[in-house]
Design a protein around this motif. Structure first.
Motif, PDB file in Angstrom:
ATOM      1  N   ASN A 231     -19.885   7.250   8.877  1.00  0.00           N
ATOM      2  CA  ASN A 231     -21.093   6.415   8.993  1.00  0.00           C
ATOM      3  C   ASN A 231     -21.891   6.334   7.691  1.00  0.00           C
ATOM      4  N   THR A 232     -21.216   6.385   6.563  1.00  0.00           N
ATOM      5  CA  THR A 232     -21.953   6.280   5.317  1.00  0.00           C
ATOM      6  C   THR A 232     -21.973   4.837   4.819  1.00  0.00           C
ATOM      7  N   GLY A 233     -21.092   4.005   5.410  1.00  0.00           N
ATOM      8  CA  GLY A 233     -21.050   2.615   4.974  1.00  0.00           C
ATOM      9  C   GLY A 233     -20.169   2.394   3.753  1.00  0.00           C
ATOM     10  N   TRP A 234     -19.525   3.474   3.258  1.00  0.00           N
ATOM     11  CA  TRP A 234     -18.649   3.309   2.098  1.00  0.00           C
ATOM     12  C   TRP A 234     -17.221   3.095   2.564  1.00  0.00           C
ATOM     13  N   GLY A 235     -16.944   1.896   3.056  1.00  0.00           N
ATOM     14  CA  GLY A 235     -15.582   1.516   3.422  1.00  0.00           C
ATOM     15  C   GLY A 235     -14.800   1.196   2.157  1.00  0.00           C
ATOM     16  N   GLU A 236     -13.560   0.693   2.331  1.00  0.00           N
ATOM     17  CA  GLU A 236     -12.701   0.492   1.170  1.00  0.00           C
ATOM     18  C   GLU A 236     -13.341  -0.407   0.108  1.00  0.00           C
ATOM     19  N   TYR A 237     -13.770  -1.613   0.494  1.00  0.00           N
ATOM     20  CA  TYR A 237     -14.264  -2.549  -0.529  1.00  0.00           C
ATOM     21  C   TYR A 237     -15.658  -2.189  -1.012  1.00  0.00           C
ATOM     22  N   GLU A 238     -16.444  -1.563  -0.117  1.00  0.00           N
ATOM     23  CA  GLU A 238     -17.759  -1.072  -0.569  1.00  0.00           C
ATOM     24  C   GLU A 238     -17.542  -0.012  -1.650  1.00  0.00           C
ATOM     25  N   PHE A 239     -16.545   0.857  -1.398  1.00  0.00           N
ATOM     26  CA  PHE A 239     -16.294   1.909  -2.378  1.00  0.00           C
ATOM     27  C   PHE A 239     -15.748   1.315  -3.680  1.00  0.00           C
ATOM     28  N   PHE A 240     -14.967   0.246  -3.568  1.00  0.00           N
ATOM     29  CA  PHE A 240     -14.453  -0.378  -4.799  1.00  0.00           C
ATOM     30  C   PHE A 240     -15.588  -1.013  -5.606  1.00  0.00           C
ATOM     31  N   VAL A 241     -16.628  -1.498  -4.902  1.00  0.00           N
ATOM     32  CA  VAL A 241     -17.820  -1.968  -5.618  1.00  0.00           C
ATOM     33  C   VAL A 241     -18.436  -0.788  -6.369  1.00  0.00           C
ATOM     34  N   PHE A 242     -18.472   0.353  -5.687  1.00  0.00           N
ATOM     35  CA  PHE A 242     -19.008   1.574  -6.301  1.00  0.00           C
ATOM     36  C   PHE A 242     -18.183   1.943  -7.538  1.00  0.00           C
ATOM     37  N   LEU A 243     -16.849   1.930  -7.349  1.00  0.00           N
ATOM     38  CA  LEU A 243     -15.942   2.288  -8.450  1.00  0.00           C
ATOM     39  C   LEU A 243     -16.119   1.335  -9.627  1.00  0.00           C
ATOM     40  N   ALA A 244     -16.217   0.025  -9.308  1.00  0.00           N
ATOM     41  CA  ALA A 244     -16.392  -0.979 -10.369  1.00  0.00           C
ATOM     42  C   ALA A 244     -17.696  -0.715 -11.118  1.00  0.00           C
TER      43      ALA A 244
END
Lengths: 293, 281
Positions: free
Chosen positions: A78-91
């Motif tokens: 429940n953190t909201g860091w799904g795959e593409y959200e995390f890739f935004v983070f990584l980017a």
């Protein structure tokens, strides 16, 4: 080169003229940028190899996280860091890192060496702010290829999110990237300025790497008896956690009410970091004893 | 009696002296060494939290596994790869050999009655021995703090296999990097090659993640490469992931890779010296 000649000509007019020179900081910066590009282009094959190497490093890192997302649907529950959200983070991490690497990393490395060898004398004598001069003298253009990779990844990941970011989000993103870069730069210049007192600071880059390592993941992962103190320390004392988290949250997750205080804090943290590093830099310059020059 | 005659008569004395000098050289910076070792565990802290978050999402009660690893095993795995890396990593070995070829320093091994590979191997052994003595404290501290991630000690047979795999990983790491350094006889500048090696080593030795996670053909390729013995294999042996016949095969293959790279480094040195033209001072 013309700028340099002009400066020399002006300097040649005598001490009084030197004191009256008000350098154009933008002009000097652009000259630095051009000279670095000329140097990079002189060794074109080397430039290409460096670009390819750093891009493959990025690709491998991306591969690692893609592998992780084969086994899980999100980082934390429940953190909201799904795959593409995390890739935004990584980017976002890659954007900040590539800017720091392109503009400041080679210079701060050089700065420690200038202190040790006494070469800093020459920088101190120049009629321009010393911190500006030693921070931006060299630009590593090859690192900017990482920036392009990061922007590509960012666009790709945003396209996979349920909603496109709003105009406000898009406008605030560069502002917070700038804040993040400012925090990282402050930390780096502070660490290299300590060479004045420590003589030689070999573990400097290890230390830099170990501290900034904490900025690479969403702050939600730090919880529990050890995690919470770590989160507080790296948010409020050495604010590396806000560097990537704030801009990434801004884009990847819908603006939540509870994330605003952190966003406001990030502005404060960036300003405070810059101010503190400036003070430490000045102190360091006062303690500089021009050894072995 | 000349030095040459002396070494002929007392070959062991020479090697013992080389080892002793290297040991003393290494002990000069022991404080920095110990601090550096402790700091090297810091990136693990973020990994522990990252995997904690991933496992939270996978299994709510901690029962979830990823590629056969529970959260406890995953953290234990990362700690153990630090041990493997303490044996197999050879910082600066290949680049030093290539540099000595480039600047001509390698000449001294060609005229003096000292074998280059033997000399470097002893230097590394001294480096590692000092490292273990100094790093034992930080390692013991970290493993003690993280003892809850382990299910006690493995049985005697596993321990023996673990130690054997570590010793061989040291030899494999040494001869593999030495071979890469010898490429310097042909190319002079090997830094790009070394970067590629570092990249592959980082991701496919199991240093970054257990290679059991790799799917399909990727997994097959990586399991066939010698890199896995540099980090993954010893850690997996300790955790009991590799047992019985598989373990025997694994150790046998690791030994075979060591032999392959001993021969390769010798052969590349032999032919390299033949085309060497003593550039530099």
């Amino acid at each position: 080169m013309i700028d340099t000649t002009a400066n020399e000509a002006r300097a040649g007019q005598g001490g009084e003229a030197v004191a009256n020179v008000h350098p154009s900081y933008l002009g000097v910066f652009l000259t630095f940028a051009r000279n670095s590009l000329v140097r990079d282009m002189t060794f074109r094959a080397n430039f290409i190899i460096e670009t390819v190497s750093s891009l493959s490093w990025m690709a491998m890192n991306l591969g690692y996280y893609m592998l992780i997302f084969r086994f899980t649907s999100s980082i934390g529950r429940n953190t909201g860091w799904g795959e593409y959200e995390f890739f935004v983070f990584l980017a976002t991490t890659l954007v900040v890192n590539s800017i720091v690497q392109a503009f400041f990393m080679p210079n701060c490395e050089e700065f420690s060496e200038l202190i040790r060898t006494g070469g800093l004398d020459f920088a101190l004598l120049k009629p321009i702010d010393t911190q500006f001069l030693i921070s931006l003298q060299k630009i590593d253009w090859a690192s900017l290829s990482n920036l392009l990779f990061a922007i590509g990844l960012l666009a790709f990941s945003l396209a996979h999110l349920p909603a496109w970011p709003t105009a406000v989000q898009i406008l605030l993103y560069p502002l917070y990237i700038a804040c993040g870069v400012a925090i990282m730069y402050s930390l780096m210049i502070t660490l290299s300025a300590t060479s004045v007192w420590l003589g030689r600071n070999q573990t400097l880059y290890d230390f830099w790497f170990y501290i900034t390592n904490f900025s690479r993941y969403p702050m939600e992962i730090y919880h529990g008896t050890v995690g919470s103190p770590l989160r507080i320390f790296f948010t409020y004392i050495i604010p590396v956690l806000v560097v990537v988290n704030v801009p990434a949250q801004l884009l990847a997750k819908p603006l939540e009410a509870q994330s605003w205080p952190l966003a406001v804090f990030a502005l404060f943290a960036a300003a405070a970091s810059l101010w503190t590093s400036r003070q430490i830099f000045r102190r360091a310059m006062l303690s500089y004893r021009s050894a072995s020059s | 009696m000349t030095t040459h005659q002396l070494t002929r008569r007392f070959p062991l004395t020479t090697w013992w002296t080389v080892l002793r000098i290297s040991l003393e050289e290494r002990l000069v910076y022991r404080g920095d060494f110990a601090l550096g070792t402790l700091m090297r565990f810091l990136p693990l802290v973020t990994q522990v939290f990252l995997w904690g978050a991933i496992f939270e999402a996978v299994g709510t009660d901690g029962s979830g596994t990823i590629a056969g690893y529970t959260y406890q095993e995953m953290v234990a795995y990362y700690l153990l790869t630090q041990v493997s890396r303490a044996f197999s990593s050879m910082p600066g070995l290949a680049s030093t050999i290539a540099l000595q070829i480039r600047n001509g320093e390698i000449k001294k091994y060609l005229i003096q009655p000292v074998d280059l590979l033997g000399f470097l191997l002893l230097g590394r052994m001294a480096h590692k021995l000092v490292y273990y003595v100094v790093a034992a404290g930080p390692f013991a501290l970290v493993f003690f703090l993280c003892r809850d991630f382990f299910n006690g000690w493995p049985d005697l047979l596993t321990m023996v296999a673990f130690v054997a795999s570590l010793v061989m990983s040291f030899l494999l790491g040494f001869f593999l990097e030495a071979t890469l350094g010898m490429v310097g006889f042909w190319f002079l500048e090997v830094s790009s090659l070394l970067f590629v090696y570092m990249l592959f080593n980082f991701f496919f030795s199991g240093h970054m993640f257990p290679i059991d996670m790799l799917p399909g053909v990727w997994g097959t390729i990586v399991r066939g490469s010698p890199l896995q013995y540099l980090a993954y294999f010893p850690a997996a042996v300790f955790l009991g992931k590799i047992q019985g016949e598989q373990l025997a095969w694994g150790l046998g293959l690791e030994f075979a890779w060591v032999v392959v790279f001993v021969i390769l480094s010798r052969v590349t040195f032999h032919f390299g010296v033949k085309r060497y033209s003593a550039y530099g001072g």
